[in-house]
Design an enzyme around this catalytic site. Sequence first.
Site, PDB file in Angstrom:
ATOM      1  N   TYR A 125     -33.139 -29.976 -78.517  1.00  0.00           N
ATOM      2  CA  TYR A 125     -31.904 -29.925 -77.731  1.00  0.00           C
ATOM      3  C   TYR A 125     -31.282 -28.554 -77.898  1.00  0.00           C
ATOM      4  O   TYR A 125     -31.087 -28.079 -79.020  1.00  0.00           O
ATOM      5  CB  TYR A 125     -30.926 -31.007 -78.212  1.00  0.00           C
ATOM      6  CG  TYR A 125     -29.583 -30.972 -77.527  1.00  0.00           C
ATOM      7  CD1 TYR A 125     -29.448 -31.398 -76.209  1.00  0.00           C
ATOM      8  CD2 TYR A 125     -28.448 -30.525 -78.197  1.00  0.00           C
ATOM      9  CE1 TYR A 125     -28.198 -31.372 -75.580  1.00  0.00           C
ATOM     10  CE2 TYR A 125     -27.208 -30.499 -77.578  1.00  0.00           C
ATOM     11  CZ  TYR A 125     -27.087 -30.920 -76.269  1.00  0.00           C
ATOM     12  OH  TYR A 125     -25.865 -30.888 -75.646  1.00  0.00           O
ATOM     13  N   ASP A 183     -33.782 -21.181 -81.499  1.00  0.00           N
ATOM     14  CA  ASP A 183     -32.476 -21.832 -81.519  1.00  0.00           C
ATOM     15  C   ASP A 183     -32.203 -22.229 -82.968  1.00  0.00           C
ATOM     16  O   ASP A 183     -32.702 -23.248 -83.451  1.00  0.00           O
ATOM     17  CB  ASP A 183     -32.490 -23.057 -80.608  1.00  0.00           C
ATOM     18  CG  ASP A 183     -31.181 -23.834 -80.645  1.00  0.00           C
ATOM     19  OD1 ASP A 183     -30.307 -23.505 -81.482  1.00  0.00           O
ATOM     20  OD2 ASP A 183     -31.030 -24.780 -79.858  1.00  0.00           O
ATOM     21  N   LYS A 214     -22.465 -23.259 -85.670  1.00  0.00           N
ATOM     22  CA  LYS A 214     -22.136 -24.151 -86.768  1.00  0.00           C
ATOM     23  C   LYS A 214     -21.647 -23.425 -88.023  1.00  0.00           C
ATOM     24  O   LYS A 214     -20.463 -23.185 -88.178  1.00  0.00           O
ATOM     25  CB  LYS A 214     -23.319 -25.077 -87.062  1.00  0.00           C
ATOM     26  CG  LYS A 214     -23.658 -25.986 -85.857  1.00  0.00           C
ATOM     27  CD  LYS A 214     -24.645 -27.050 -86.195  1.00  0.00           C
ATOM     28  CE  LYS A 214     -25.036 -27.894 -84.976  1.00  0.00           C
ATOM     29  NZ  LYS A 214     -23.978 -28.766 -84.478  1.00  0.00           N
TER      30      LYS A 214
END
Length: 476
Positions: free
Chosen positions: A146, A241, A269
Amino acid sequence: MNSKRIQSEKLFAEALNYIPGGVNSPVRAFRAVGGNPFFVNKAAGCRVWDVDGNEYIDYVGTWGPAILGHAHPKIIAAVKDAADRGTSFGIPNPAEVTMAKLICSLVPSVQKVRMTNSGTEACMSAIRLARGFTKRDKIIKFDGCYHGHADCLLVKAGSGALTFGNPDSAGVPADFAKHTVVLPYNETEPLKAAFAANKNEIACIIVEPVAGNAGLFVPKPGWLEFLREITQANGALLIFDEVMTGFRLAPGGAQERFGITPDLTCLGKIIGGGLPVGAFGGRADIMDYLAPVGPVYQAGTLSGNPLAMAAGIAALGELGIQASPKRISKKDTMAIAKLTGVKPSKFGNRTQALPYVHPSDKVAPAAKVSAYDRLEQLGALLETAMQDVAKLANVPVVFNRCGSMFCAYFISESVWNLADAMKSDRERFKRFFHGMVDAGVYLAPSQFEAGFLSTAHSEADIEKTVSSAAKILKTL
């Protein structure tokens, strides 16, 4: 109505009237496990408390950012200090330069970096940049990875390896999805076939080097190396990613851990210390294709927000991460060290971790360990203990782990990709999840999400978690 969570039930009923599905991100709704979510109003260390006063050991960690635990005092202090000077400027500020220097110094692939406000924005922008740089339209992604909710990424695999993807969400035009090729993770032959069928058309491969959005599966030995080789051979870019893995699996992320250098890297994050953030960076010649110096447009009102930058700089400093003297000047290294509180290494190491004294001599007897060593030790302890109690309960469980990320699949065969993960017993996971919540242990409310450890977790927390799991597994 759950008698232990009456206030949460009332809040959820009210939220349904004003927020679609009652939540602001779908997985929070508990649809994958049934029941209603609880509402949290306090978090500290590795624990969260709901509005009814129930306490939980937290293994979600706000989906990755809380590597130091919740409400770390140095992060809170940094945010308060920054807020006193203004919450947003829309003008360049010193903290975004400090953060950029840290990232460029530590992440192997990054020579220049652009801040964004989310991982979705970072991945979307990196793909646009790859297309602009290569002057090609098609991209390759992998089932189970994702990369945010941009239209070109909400795509599921077609009927065959060479088939262009199909939209995986209403509102995504088929014309957008047709430029995305979706292939199985950890396999090489479909990649060879895809490049052969789309010669000189593939702009990039985007991949989670450790897939953390379908549970957790790690790359097979040599697979990331193969991605690097096939992209270089075909004039395509390789995008890692590392929104989840960046600064979690190592100071330089998964690319440092596995020794593979991509062309572009997406981050998020941890670099925001719990505040909204994203970033993408890479080779200078590629990054200079971005506006205002290049033809690829990307912008963001709150990019480089001073609060997020302050929180992220504090988080990296507390992890013991310092700028590499090899990549930036001594003057800049000292300035970053002053802001992060980490002294530069006179030996010129890439990172110099601050010593950490573990509270339990069972895990690290009379030793000082870095934050990353501690996370590795706690991860290994949790993995071994969970495997043992599952075996004693005669319940098939595959416990995948990489550093401080993990997932327990209710399955007997190894899990290397999404097809393997889909074979897991989701009904059994649902019962396990609710049993753990009732025991005061909060795991991700889906079989297909990763769990996260933090430096705030202790051996006692692991023991309570495993003890609770042992009792629940016997009932499944």
